[in-house]
Design a protein around this motif. Structure first.
Motif, mmCIF file in Angstrom:
data_model
loop_
_atom_site.group_PDB
_atom_site.id
_atom_site.type_symbol
_atom_site.label_atom_id
_atom_site.label_comp_id
_atom_site.label_asym_id
_atom_site.label_seq_id
_atom_site.Cartn_x
_atom_site.Cartn_y
_atom_site.Cartn_z
ATOM 1 N N SER A 70 -13.212 15.122 -7.176
ATOM 2 C CA SER A 70 -12.930 13.681 -7.114
ATOM 3 C C SER A 70 -14.156 12.841 -6.776
ATOM 4 O O SER A 70 -14.231 11.668 -7.146
ATOM 5 N N THR A 71 -15.143 13.426 -6.065
ATOM 6 C CA THR A 71 -16.332 12.649 -5.716
ATOM 7 C C THR A 71 -17.270 12.453 -6.898
ATOM 8 O O THR A 71 -18.148 11.588 -6.855
ATOM 9 N N GLY A 72 -17.075 13.239 -7.961
ATOM 10 C CA GLY A 72 -17.950 13.103 -9.124
ATOM 11 C C GLY A 72 -17.232 12.812 -10.416
ATOM 12 O O GLY A 72 -17.850 12.724 -11.477
ATOM 13 N N VAL A 73 -15.901 12.677 -10.359
ATOM 14 C CA VAL A 73 -15.101 12.429 -11.562
ATOM 15 C C VAL A 73 -14.230 11.202 -11.328
ATOM 16 O O VAL A 73 -13.578 11.089 -10.278
ATOM 17 N N ALA A 74 -14.225 10.289 -12.285
ATOM 18 C CA ALA A 74 -13.423 9.074 -12.142
ATOM 19 C C ALA A 74 -11.944 9.391 -12.311
ATOM 20 O O ALA A 74 -11.558 10.266 -13.098
ATOM 21 N N LEU A 75 -11.117 8.700 -11.556
ATOM 22 C CA LEU A 75 -9.669 8.840 -11.695
ATOM 23 C C LEU A 75 -9.249 8.253 -13.032
ATOM 24 O O LEU A 75 -9.554 7.102 -13.340
ATOM 25 N N GLY A 76 -8.561 9.056 -13.838
ATOM 26 C CA GLY A 76 -8.218 8.628 -15.183
ATOM 27 C C GLY A 76 -6.732 8.525 -15.440
ATOM 28 O O GLY A 76 -5.893 8.832 -14.581
#
Length: 372
Positions: free
Chosen positions: A273-279
């Motif tokens: 979650s710290t490197g991937v956007a919530l989609g």
């Protein structure tokens, strides 16, 4: 009236995710209460004694189709930009993916969408299925199986002059686009609703009076209403991504309700979650899970359940992996192709659905196991 185009990009993203969460919540509530399940519908139809589950799904398909095609015209949402309407697609791989998905769905005794709903109702077996589905989908989309998937797809292409049924009809008989579109919709909806309202279960006694017929019709509509509402969530999804999420610089990919890639995206977000956007996909899954949980509590259906044998565990794991791999190849799951893909009138939907049904039938002929 809100001018959606005037909303700043960062606020637009929040609106899209919030609307997606609400849509997932509604799907979870409706699917938990109505017991919508494509596997159950197909298996009951194969048994030739009960048609209620398939009637519910047929009504949902009709509502999704009418709503999506109306939205395409009224709100200028081009459904040809969706994943399903591809000009170069391998029908062999799509059909094979459908077979793998259908077989896996029968092994796990639930598809991805139903597994989310069951998990929200306390079924821990579905958690294992979903985790394995996410692994299979990720491996096929971007992981170790991705190169093989790409090579096989490129080796078996099916170039299409038309990507949707209306485009194919318009080119075949030279009819106007509007006539081809609404003619296709009318034929498919008439077939679905005609079947849904005329098919009777063998166990049901025939009505002999007008009063009974009227009462039966009213009860019929109450039973099928959740299918209509679930179907109408599909055009809502198209509107969320196609209009609310429209942006010339950072557009949201056109999508609606589907549960293969989104389950994989949800697991990825939980890990990174710290490197991937919530989609869109992860939010949709979360909404369905919360909606099903709330509905199960309100209906007093919530009950913790686990595995009863090692064999049952193995079936859930194998079924999840097969659904993940097959769903990617088929461009969608029983909901992603059965409702969402079908609503676009894309030609790729038909071999995918045929494959899912064939895989379910094949599993029924070759396996015997306890229910989910």
């Amino acid at each position: 009236m809100i001018d959606w185009n005037a909303i700043p990009a960062e606020q637009r993203e929040a609106w899209v995710l919030g609307a997606t969460a609400a849509m997932g919540l509604a799907y979870g509530v409706l699917a938990q209460g109505s017991r919508l399940c494509f596997l159950r519908a197909v298996q009951a139809a194969f048994a030739r004694t009960q048609h209620a589950p398939l009637r519910l799904f047929a009504v949902a398909m009709a509502a999704a189709l009418i709503g999506s095609q109306w939205l395409s015209v009224a709100a200028d949402v081009d459904l040809r930009q969706s994943l399903y309407a591809q000009s170069r697609v391998s029908w062999v791989m799509v059909a094979l993916g459908g077979v793998l998905f259908g077989y896996g769905m029968a092994l796990a005794n639930a598809c991805g969408a139903r597994s989310l709903v069951l998990l929200g109702s306390g079924n821990l077996r579905s958690l294992v299925t979903l985790l394995c589905l996410a692994v299979g989908a990720s491996a096929t989309l971007t992981g170790v199986l991705a190169p093989l998937r790409i090579r096989l797809t490129e080796a078996t292409p099916t170039p299409l002059a038309a990507t949707t049924l209306p485009d194919w009809l318009a080119g075949l008989v030279a009819m106007p686009d509007a006539a081809a579109r609404w003619g296709s919709v009318a034929l498919l909806v008439a077939g679905l609703l005609g079947w849904a309202f005329t098919r009777r279960d063998k166990a049901a006694a025939p009505d002999t009076t007008a009063a009974k017929a009227s009462s039966s019709s009213s009860s019929h509509w109450r039973t099928l209403l959740p299918g209509v509402l679930i179907g109408l969530l599909v055009p809502l999804g198209w509107w969320i991504t196609g209009r609310l999420g429209a942006d010339d610089f950072e557009p949201v990919p056109l999508a609606s309700i589907t549960f293969v890639a989104p389950v994989a995206q949800a697991l990825q977000y939980l890990q990174l979650s710290t490197g991937v956007a919530l989609g869109h996909g992860a939010v949709l899954c979360a909404g369905v899970l919360v909606g099903a949980w709330a509905s199960a509590l309100l209906r007093r259906d919530f009950q913790w359940q686990g595995f009863t044998s090692a064999a049952q565990t193995g079936r859930s794991m194998a079924g999840g992996v097969l659904m993940g791999v097959g769903g990617v190849l088929a461009l969608g799951c029983s909901i992603g192709q059965g409702l969402t893909g079908f609503s676009t009138l894309a030609l790729s939907t038909y071999p995918a659905l045929a494959g899912i049904v064939a895989g379910t039938w094949l599993a029924g002929r070759t396996t015997t196991h306890q229910g989910q």
